[in-house]
Scaffold this motif. Structure first.
Motif, PDB file in Angstrom:
ATOM      1  N   GLU A 228      43.086  19.442  51.859  1.00 36.39           N
ATOM      2  CA  GLU A 228      44.386  20.577  51.420  1.00 36.39           C
ATOM      3  C   GLU A 228      45.265  21.676  52.122  1.00 36.39           C
ATOM      4  O   GLU A 228      46.087  21.956  52.044  1.00 36.39           O
ATOM      5  CB  GLU A 228      43.600  20.764  50.463  1.00 36.39           C
ATOM      6  CG  GLU A 228      43.378  20.658  49.771  1.00 36.39           C
ATOM      7  CD  GLU A 228      42.008  21.740  47.903  1.00 36.39           C
ATOM      8  OE1 GLU A 228      41.822  20.975  47.550  1.00 36.39           O
ATOM      9  OE2 GLU A 228      41.804  22.515  48.437  1.00 36.39           O
ATOM     10  N   LYS A 229      44.530  21.927  53.224  1.00 36.82           N
ATOM     11  CA  LYS A 229      45.270  22.235  54.377  1.00 36.82           C
ATOM     12  C   LYS A 229      46.776  21.590  55.277  1.00 36.82           C
ATOM     13  O   LYS A 229      47.645  22.551  55.516  1.00 36.82           O
ATOM     14  CB  LYS A 229      44.186  23.339  54.818  1.00 36.82           C
ATOM     15  CG  LYS A 229      43.345  24.146  53.968  1.00 36.82           C
ATOM     16  CD  LYS A 229      42.643  24.918  55.374  1.00 36.82           C
ATOM     17  CE  LYS A 229      41.676  25.708  54.563  1.00 36.82           C
ATOM     18  NZ  LYS A 229      40.626  26.374  55.300  1.00 36.82           N
ATOM     19  N   ASP A 230      45.946  20.812  55.512  1.00 41.69           N
ATOM     20  CA  ASP A 230      46.669  20.014  56.922  1.00 41.69           C
ATOM     21  C   ASP A 230      46.901  18.377  55.814  1.00 41.69           C
ATOM     22  O   ASP A 230      46.350  17.014  55.942  1.00 41.69           O
ATOM     23  CB  ASP A 230      45.592  19.823  57.792  1.00 41.69           C
ATOM     24  CG  ASP A 230      47.145  18.927  58.796  1.00 41.69           C
ATOM     25  OD1 ASP A 230      47.693  19.091  59.369  1.00 41.69           O
ATOM     26  OD2 ASP A 230      45.868  18.603  59.931  1.00 41.69           O
ATOM     27  N   LEU A 231      47.550  17.935  55.680  1.00 47.65           N
ATOM     28  CA  LEU A 231      47.955  17.200  54.367  1.00 47.65           C
ATOM     29  C   LEU A 231      48.288  15.970  55.415  1.00 47.65           C
ATOM     30  O   LEU A 231      48.164  14.566  55.405  1.00 47.65           O
ATOM     31  CB  LEU A 231      49.376  16.770  53.281  1.00 47.65           C
ATOM     32  CG  LEU A 231      49.533  15.749  52.762  1.00 47.65           C
ATOM     33  CD1 LEU A 231      48.391  15.079  52.050  1.00 47.65           C
ATOM     34  CD2 LEU A 231      50.284  16.241  51.692  1.00 47.65           C
ATOM     35  N   PHE A 232      48.836  16.227  56.686  1.00 46.98           N
ATOM     36  CA  PHE A 232      49.590  15.026  57.935  1.00 46.98           C
ATOM     37  C   PHE A 232      49.002  15.033  58.697  1.00 46.98           C
ATOM     38  O   PHE A 232      49.447  14.750  59.675  1.00 46.98           O
ATOM     39  CB  PHE A 232      51.164  14.810  57.573  1.00 46.98           C
ATOM     40  CG  PHE A 232      52.004  14.788  56.223  1.00 46.98           C
ATOM     41  CD1 PHE A 232      51.896  13.825  55.462  1.00 46.98           C
ATOM     42  CD2 PHE A 232      52.452  15.848  55.387  1.00 46.98           C
ATOM     43  CE1 PHE A 232      52.318  12.619  54.544  1.00 46.98           C
ATOM     44  CE2 PHE A 232      52.976  15.428  54.523  1.00 46.98           C
ATOM     45  CZ  PHE A 232      53.107  14.052  53.640  1.00 46.98           C
ATOM     46  N   ASP A 233      48.004  15.820  58.923  1.00 44.80           N
ATOM     47  CA  ASP A 233      47.098  15.773  60.195  1.00 44.80           C
ATOM     48  C   ASP A 233      47.214  15.957  61.695  1.00 44.80           C
ATOM     49  O   ASP A 233      47.779  15.117  62.459  1.00 44.80           O
ATOM     50  CB  ASP A 233      46.759  13.950  60.571  1.00 44.80           C
ATOM     51  CG  ASP A 233      45.462  13.542  61.219  1.00 44.80           C
ATOM     52  OD1 ASP A 233      44.750  14.310  62.059  1.00 44.80           O
ATOM     53  OD2 ASP A 233      45.432  12.044  61.560  1.00 44.80           O
ATOM     54  N   PHE A 234      48.460  16.985  61.989  1.00 49.64           N
ATOM     55  CA  PHE A 234      49.199  17.780  62.934  1.00 49.64           C
ATOM     56  C   PHE A 234      48.287  19.050  63.295  1.00 49.64           C
ATOM     57  O   PHE A 234      48.254  19.399  64.504  1.00 49.64           O
ATOM     58  CB  PHE A 234      50.566  18.366  62.233  1.00 49.64           C
ATOM     59  CG  PHE A 234      51.258  16.731  62.580  1.00 49.64           C
ATOM     60  CD1 PHE A 234      51.682  16.823  64.726  1.00 49.64           C
ATOM     61  CD2 PHE A 234      51.833  15.816  61.093  1.00 49.64           C
ATOM     62  CE1 PHE A 234      52.448  15.134  64.184  1.00 49.64           C
ATOM     63  CE2 PHE A 234      52.508  15.268  61.725  1.00 49.64           C
ATOM     64  CZ  PHE A 234      52.847  14.920  62.983  1.00 49.64           C
ATOM     65  N   ASN A 235      47.538  19.531  62.453  1.00 47.26           N
ATOM     66  CA  ASN A 235      46.877  20.836  62.880  1.00 47.26           C
ATOM     67  C   ASN A 235      44.881  20.899  62.944  1.00 47.26           C
ATOM     68  O   ASN A 235      44.253  20.079  63.240  1.00 47.26           O
ATOM     69  CB  ASN A 235      47.475  21.881  62.075  1.00 47.26           C
ATOM     70  CG  ASN A 235      48.844  21.821  61.924  1.00 47.26           C
ATOM     71  OD1 ASN A 235      49.050  22.160  63.365  1.00 47.26           O
ATOM     72  ND2 ASN A 235      49.514  21.561  61.418  1.00 47.26           N
ATOM     73  N   ASP A 236      44.757  21.428  61.069  1.00 49.48           N
ATOM     74  CA  ASP A 236      43.445  21.896  60.940  1.00 49.48           C
ATOM     75  C   ASP A 236      42.624  20.288  60.719  1.00 49.48           C
ATOM     76  O   ASP A 236      41.493  20.111  61.235  1.00 49.48           O
ATOM     77  CB  ASP A 236      42.793  22.590  59.302  1.00 49.48           C
ATOM     78  CG  ASP A 236      43.228  23.719  60.192  1.00 49.48           C
ATOM     79  OD1 ASP A 236      43.791  24.228  61.244  1.00 49.48           O
ATOM     80  OD2 ASP A 236      43.134  24.835  59.137  1.00 49.48           O
ATOM     81  N   ARG A 237      43.287  19.225  60.594  1.00 55.50           N
ATOM     82  CA  ARG A 237      42.969  18.050  59.999  1.00 55.50           C
ATOM     83  C   ARG A 237      42.859  17.341  61.294  1.00 55.50           C
ATOM     84  O   ARG A 237      41.851  16.723  61.412  1.00 55.50           O
ATOM     85  CB  ARG A 237      43.695  16.719  58.515  1.00 55.50           C
ATOM     86  CG  ARG A 237      43.186  16.077  58.459  1.00 55.50           C
ATOM     87  CD  ARG A 237      44.473  15.100  57.301  1.00 55.50           C
ATOM     88  NE  ARG A 237      43.386  14.704  57.188  1.00 55.50           N
ATOM     89  CZ  ARG A 237      44.323  13.493  56.092  1.00 55.50           C
ATOM     90  NH1 ARG A 237      45.202  14.050  55.324  1.00 55.50           N
ATOM     91  NH2 ARG A 237      43.556  12.046  55.405  1.00 55.50           N
ATOM     92  N   LEU A 238      43.041  17.307  62.715  1.00 55.29           N
ATOM     93  CA  LEU A 238      42.556  17.253  63.988  1.00 55.29           C
ATOM     94  C   LEU A 238      41.134  16.936  64.146  1.00 55.29           C
ATOM     95  O   LEU A 238      40.751  16.158  64.678  1.00 55.29           O
ATOM     96  CB  LEU A 238      43.642  17.367  65.131  1.00 55.29           C
ATOM     97  CG  LEU A 238      45.231  17.329  65.263  1.00 55.29           C
ATOM     98  CD1 LEU A 238      45.894  17.534  65.850  1.00 55.29           C
ATOM     99  CD2 LEU A 238      45.061  15.315  65.123  1.00 55.29           C
TER     100      LEU A 238
END
Length: 352
Positions: A228-238
């Motif tokens: 929900e915070k990082d849809l496209f895998d550039f920030n937190d989702r990494l």
């Protein structure tokens, strides 16, 4: 148990319930009013659950199925024309539905097919492996492999619904429970020290099974929050890629035949953390903590591969952004961060 991934128009519900596969039709009807459903599965999973699900769905829909061989080798780019042709023969339209019934390979493959066929068809995830239930079925990342590396052709395609039945784990060999535990332990390492400590306290797989619904829910909820915070895998989702930079390279080196995904990332988590400790970037002793928990679940911690042999695969890693690899490191258990560097980061060790 129920939760919702809140992504505006792409929001979708996730249900986690033992015995849920006996009630699939009741979950599908509210989200799909079309005519045709194509189930994409593998030969092992379909033999267990295909007839049960088809029998339910045929009460309301025209249903077909595509069954591919079990394993990572089916998630390759050159299999796609065959799948598209089968969808065309079935006369699937943009208002119809694809169901991914299987583990992470099937979820990625069927999701990619759904994202590209006719420029996009709705799809539902029914993950049947622990790895897929706690991780890959949620978040909308779908892909196929190229000979040069894993998941290099892909898209973001969110499912309309995720149905998780923990009873499917009863049909898995213990190795594939261990495989999924690699991803579960990853969540403890990067986000949740309490979960990590809980996993460290189990003494058998039987004890783990007693709490498996709660563990699945906890991991999925952590991933939901990140997506929900990082849809496209550039920030937190990494951070979800902890262990994957080395792990994917190890998988590719052995042509996806020696180590499963969870086994490879387990090695990646330990070895990268050892390198980070040596550089003063991670609290000393963290790698040993990870090792101790991985061993409980019969997961490997070392591959004895030369780092020089892994660099070619790492060079085409999707986390290569602005000519830097985004290494996921830990300050300590439960505290992750992104450390941009290049391939020289692993030069201090000859093998991992």
């Amino acid at each position: 148990m129920e939760m919702k991934v809140n992504l505006g128009k792409d929001s979708y519900p996730i249900y986690i319930q033992q015995g849920l596969l006996d009630e699939v039709l009741g979950y599908i009807k509210p989200i799909f009013q079309g005519n045709k459903i194509m189930i994409i599965s593998d030969n092992q999973v379909f033999s267990y659950y295909g007839e049960k699900i088809e029998t339910q769905l045929k009460k309301e829909y025209e249903v077909g199925h595509i069954v591919v061989p079990h394993g990572e080798q089916s998630k390759r780019f050159d299999i796609l024309p065959e799948l598209y042709n089968e969808l065309l023969s079935f006369q699937l339209t943009r208002t119809d539905l694809i169901i991914a019934l299987g583990g992470g390979v099937i979820g990625d493959l069927a999701g990619f097919v759904a994202s590209t066929f006719l420029r996009g068809v709705k799809f539902v995830q029914i993950p049947t492996s622990l790895l897929a239930q706690v991780d890959s079925s949620v978040g909308g990342k779908v892909a196929v492999d190229l000979p040069a590396g894993k998941n290099l052709v892909g898209a973001f395609k969110h499912p309309s619904l995720v149905l998780i039945d923990p009873l499917t784990l009863k049909t898995l060999e213990k190795r594939f429970i261990s495989d999924g535990m690699g991803e579960v332990i990853k969540y403890g390492c990067i986000f949740d020290a309490d979960l990590f400590q809980q996993l460290a306290c189990y003494t058998s797989f039987d004890e783990l099974y007693q709490d498996i619904d709660e563990i699945i829910y906890r991991c999925v909820d952590l991933k939901r929050d990140v997506v929900e915070k990082d849809l496209f895998d550039f920030n937190d989702r990494l951070a979800l890629n902890f262990g994957h930079t080395l792990g994917h390279a190890i998988e590719q080196y052995y042509h996806y035949e020696k180590y499963s995904h969870g086994e490879a990332i387990s090695i990646g988590m330990v070895q990268l953390t050892r390198i980070a400790e040596a550089k003063g970037l991670t609290k000393v002793g963290t790698a040993d903590q990870i090792c101790d928990v991985l061993k409980i679940y019969q997961l490997p911690t070392v591959s004895h591969l030369k780092t020089s042999d892994l660099k070619q695969a790492m060079a085409v890693d999707k986390k290569n952004i602005y000519k830097k690899l985004s290494y996921v490191l830990l300050h300590a258990i439960g505290q992750s961060y992104i450390y941009p560097s290049d391939l020289t980061f692993i030069d201090e060790v000859e093998e991992v």
